[in-house]
Design a protein around this motif. Structure first.
Motif, PDB file in Angstrom:
ATOM      1  N   GLY A  39     -11.790   1.436   3.621  1.00 46.19           N
ATOM      2  CA  GLY A  39     -10.424   1.146   3.206  1.00 46.19           C
ATOM      3  C   GLY A  39      -9.955   2.138   2.173  1.00 46.19           C
ATOM      4  N   ARG A  40      -9.041   1.707   1.327  1.00 51.43           N
ATOM      5  CA  ARG A  40      -8.502   2.604   0.301  1.00 51.43           C
ATOM      6  C   ARG A  40      -8.168   1.811  -0.951  1.00 51.43           C
ATOM      7  NH1 ARG A  40      -5.087   0.897   3.718  1.00 51.43           N
ATOM      8  NH2 ARG A  40      -2.948   0.395   3.209  1.00 51.43           N
ATOM      9  N   PRO A  41      -8.447   2.387  -2.112  1.00 51.22           N
ATOM     10  CA  PRO A  41      -8.086   1.719  -3.364  1.00 51.22           C
ATOM     11  C   PRO A  41      -6.576   1.767  -3.583  1.00 51.22           C
ATOM     12  CG  PRO A  41      -9.170   3.825  -3.798  1.00 51.22           C
ATOM     13  CD  PRO A  41      -9.176   3.622  -2.322  1.00 51.22           C
ATOM     14  N   GLU A  42      -6.027   0.706  -4.139  1.00 49.17           N
ATOM     15  CA  GLU A  42      -4.596   0.607  -4.463  1.00 49.17           C
ATOM     16  C   GLU A  42      -4.470   0.093  -5.900  1.00 49.17           C
ATOM     17  OE1 GLU A  42      -1.859   1.473  -2.920  1.00 49.17           O
ATOM     18  OE2 GLU A  42      -2.837   2.144  -1.092  1.00 49.17           O
ATOM     19  N   PRO A  43      -4.704   0.954  -6.889  1.00 44.03           N
ATOM     20  CA  PRO A  43      -4.709   0.486  -8.281  1.00 44.03           C
ATOM     21  C   PRO A  43      -3.376  -0.084  -8.753  1.00 44.03           C
ATOM     22  CG  PRO A  43      -4.950   2.881  -8.165  1.00 44.03           C
ATOM     23  CD  PRO A  43      -5.010   2.365  -6.775  1.00 44.03           C
ATOM     24  N   PRO A  93       0.805  -1.207   0.000  1.00 46.02           N
ATOM     25  CA  PRO A  93       0.000   0.000   0.000  1.00 46.02           C
ATOM     26  C   PRO A  93       0.846   1.269   0.000  1.00 46.02           C
ATOM     27  CG  PRO A  93      -0.807  -1.554   1.622  1.00 46.02           C
ATOM     28  CD  PRO A  93       0.486  -2.093   1.112  1.00 46.02           C
ATOM     29  N   SER A  94       0.350   2.287  -0.685  1.00 47.47           N
ATOM     30  CA  SER A  94       1.103   3.536  -0.764  1.00 47.47           C
ATOM     31  C   SER A  94       0.780   4.470   0.391  1.00 47.47           C
ATOM     32  CB  SER A  94       0.819   4.234  -2.093  1.00 47.47           C
ATOM     33  OG  SER A  94      -0.564   4.488  -2.219  1.00 47.47           O
ATOM     34  N   THR A  95      -0.281   4.209   1.113  1.00 46.48           N
ATOM     35  CA  THR A  95      -0.613   5.012   2.282  1.00 46.48           C
ATOM     36  C   THR A  95      -0.780   4.087   3.472  1.00 46.48           C
ATOM     37  OG1 THR A  95      -2.959   4.893   1.728  1.00 46.48           O
ATOM     38  CG2 THR A  95      -1.773   6.849   0.982  1.00 46.48           C
ATOM     39  N   THR A 120     -10.361  -3.416  -9.092  1.00 44.30           N
ATOM     40  CA  THR A 120      -9.275  -2.578  -8.594  1.00 44.30           C
ATOM     41  C   THR A 120      -9.006  -2.974  -7.152  1.00 44.30           C
ATOM     42  OG1 THR A 120     -10.016  -0.742  -9.975  1.00 44.30           O
ATOM     43  CG2 THR A 120      -8.567  -0.195  -8.134  1.00 44.30           C
ATOM     44  N   PRO A 121      -7.763  -3.333  -6.813  1.00 43.13           N
ATOM     45  CA  PRO A 121      -7.483  -3.730  -5.424  1.00 43.13           C
ATOM     46  C   PRO A 121      -7.930  -2.653  -4.433  1.00 43.13           C
ATOM     47  CG  PRO A 121      -5.617  -4.250  -6.815  1.00 43.13           C
ATOM     48  CD  PRO A 121      -6.570  -3.438  -7.651  1.00 43.13           C
ATOM     49  N   PHE A 122      -8.599  -3.076  -3.387  1.00 43.58           N
ATOM     50  CA  PHE A 122      -9.098  -2.196  -2.336  1.00 43.58           C
ATOM     51  C   PHE A 122      -8.668  -2.802  -1.013  1.00 43.58           C
ATOM     52  CE2 PHE A 122     -12.286  -0.538   0.599  1.00 43.58           C
ATOM     53  CZ  PHE A 122     -12.395   0.785   0.208  1.00 43.58           C
ATOM     54  N   GLY A 137     -17.048  -3.432  -8.043  1.00 43.87           N
ATOM     55  CA  GLY A 137     -15.922  -3.266  -8.962  1.00 43.87           C
ATOM     56  C   GLY A 137     -14.561  -3.234  -8.302  1.00 43.87           C
ATOM     57  N   HIS A 138     -14.511  -3.447  -6.987  1.00 40.85           N
ATOM     58  CA  HIS A 138     -13.241  -3.457  -6.254  1.00 40.85           C
ATOM     59  C   HIS A 138     -12.907  -4.873  -5.811  1.00 40.85           C
ATOM     60  CE1 HIS A 138     -14.463   0.784  -5.783  1.00 40.85           C
ATOM     61  NE2 HIS A 138     -13.162   0.999  -5.845  1.00 40.85           N
TER      62      HIS A 138
END
Length: 138
Positions: A114-118, A65-67, A128-130, A93-94
């Protein structure tokens, strides 16, 4: 005639064993990390093990993850669907990565934070990974 053949076999065996010696075991260059100029190879860098479970990403891993967890968050809700690959779950779609698997099951109506991690790589072929921080039944 057998003596030269025996000597040749012994010499070849000795050369083969010497060639298999690893750095630091008595060879001429015993430094633990030889520089690329002495070995002709690129230096090897290592990263922390990303773990065996793609559903629990390690934030310190460069490919993760970037965050950090808990920073911001997106809420999505709906009915969880099974993906085309085993253990892949989709929601709106996630692709759901992580989270409590007792709550996140195909057919369950949930609300996920959570947060998306494309940019995250997964073995699942859809969505899209979440990265799931929390999940509850809706």
């Amino acid at each position: 005639m057998k003596t030269p053949r025996t000597v040749l076999v012994a010499l070849l065996a000795g050369l083969a064993l010497t060639a298999c010696a690893a750095p630091g075991d008595g060879s001429a260059d015993s430094s633990p990390n030889p520089s690329p100029s002495t070995t002709g190879a690129a230096p090897v860098t290592s990263q922390p093990d990303p773990g065996t479970s793609p559903s629990r990403p390690d934030p310190s891993w460069k490919g993760g993850p970037s965050t950090p967890p808990g920073v911001g968050g997106t809420v999505i809700s709906g009915t969880v669907q099974a993906g085309v690959e085993p253990n892949c779950l989709l929601l709106d779609g996630h692709l759901l990565v992580g989270g409590p698997r007792d709550v996140l099951k195909a057919g369950a109506k949930v609300e996920v934070t959570g947060r998306p991690e494309p940019g995250m790589m997964t073995t699942c072929q859809q969505g899209t990974p979440f990265v799931v921080e929390s999940a509850r039944r809706a």
